[in-house]
Scaffold this active site. Structure first.
Site, PDB file in Angstrom:
ATOM      1  N   GLU A   1      -3.736  -8.472   3.951  1.00 52.80           N
ATOM      2  CA  GLU A   1      -5.006  -7.766   4.537  1.00 52.80           C
ATOM      3  C   GLU A   1      -6.471  -8.664   4.409  1.00 52.80           C
ATOM      4  OE1 GLU A   1      -6.319  -3.375   4.428  1.00 52.80           O
ATOM      5  OE2 GLU A   1      -6.813  -3.884   2.506  1.00 52.80           O
TER       6      GLU A   1
ATOM      7  N   ASP B   1      -0.296   1.052  -2.207  1.00 50.23           N
ATOM      8  CA  ASP B   1      -0.622  -0.260  -1.944  1.00 50.23           C
ATOM      9  C   ASP B   1       0.942  -0.910  -1.519  1.00 50.23           C
ATOM     10  OD1 ASP B   1      -3.082  -0.842  -4.006  1.00 50.23           O
ATOM     11  OD2 ASP B   1      -1.692   0.729  -4.794  1.00 50.23           O
TER      12      ASP B   1
ATOM     13  N   ASP C   1      -0.710  -6.291   0.056  1.00 51.15           N
ATOM     14  CA  ASP C   1      -1.969  -5.430  -0.007  1.00 51.15           C
ATOM     15  C   ASP C   1      -2.597  -6.125  -1.350  1.00 51.15           C
ATOM     16  OD1 ASP C   1      -3.831  -3.791   0.307  1.00 51.15           O
ATOM     17  OD2 ASP C   1      -3.050  -2.191  -0.638  1.00 51.15           O
TER      18      ASP C   1
END
Length: 169
Positions: free
Chosen positions: A67, A140, A7
């Site tokens: 991501e 996260d 992330d």
């Protein structure tokens, strides 16, 4: 197959290493790379890169799941996250690790089966799929683990072909 979920960020980079064998997810390691708020931005990028190189060397993933970058209004933040994402991708490419990108919608769908799931629902399903006692912190880190799971659920026939080629169950 070992998947490293990332992330991306510049203050916190969540990461999670998940092994996927015989349709079972097993967390191998997870955590976060953090940088201090008042540190020179270039030094922050350097720290993220160095920590990613070490993480890739230590975890030896077959693939990195990250991501896709998206933003609504704050372009300054988006640009800084994009720069951090760039050093992360550079470290992966230099380590010879294949990179796959997923949108938040893809993550929600893969982990919960519902594209409009709320963040707490995604985090709870991640915890359950990995048989963890509690949701990893910071958020996260949980997001990174969800990204690793997403790759195993979304890669479809490409994943099966790769696993067959490598002799992985």
């Amino acid at each position: 197959m070992v998947v490293l979920g990332i992330d991306p960020g510049y203050a916190i980079v969540g990461w999670g290493v998940v092994e996927y064998v015989d349709h079972i997810h097993r967390p191998l390691a997870f955590g976060a790379i953090t940088t201090e708020a008042h540190t020179d931005f270039n030094d922050r990028l350097s720290r993220i890169y160095d920590d990613m190189v070490e993480l890739l060397s230590r975890s030896r993933p077959d693939v990195l799941s990250i991501e896709k970058l998206y933003f609504n209004t704050n372009t300054t933040t988006a640009i800084q996250v994009a720069q951090a994402r760039g050093v992360i991708l550079l470290a992966a490419v230099q380590a010879g690790v294949a990179v796959h990108e997923y949108t938040p919608l893809q993550v929600k769908t893969a982990v919960t089966g519902y594209g409009r799931a709320l963040k707490p629902q995604v985090m709870e399903m991640t915890r359950r799929l990995l048989h963890l006692k509690e949701v990893p912190k910071p958020d996260d880190t949980a997001d990174a683990l969800a990204l690793a799971i997403t790759h195993t659920q979304s890669a479809g026939s490409d994943l099966r072909a790769y696993m067959k080629q490598k002799g992985i169950k």
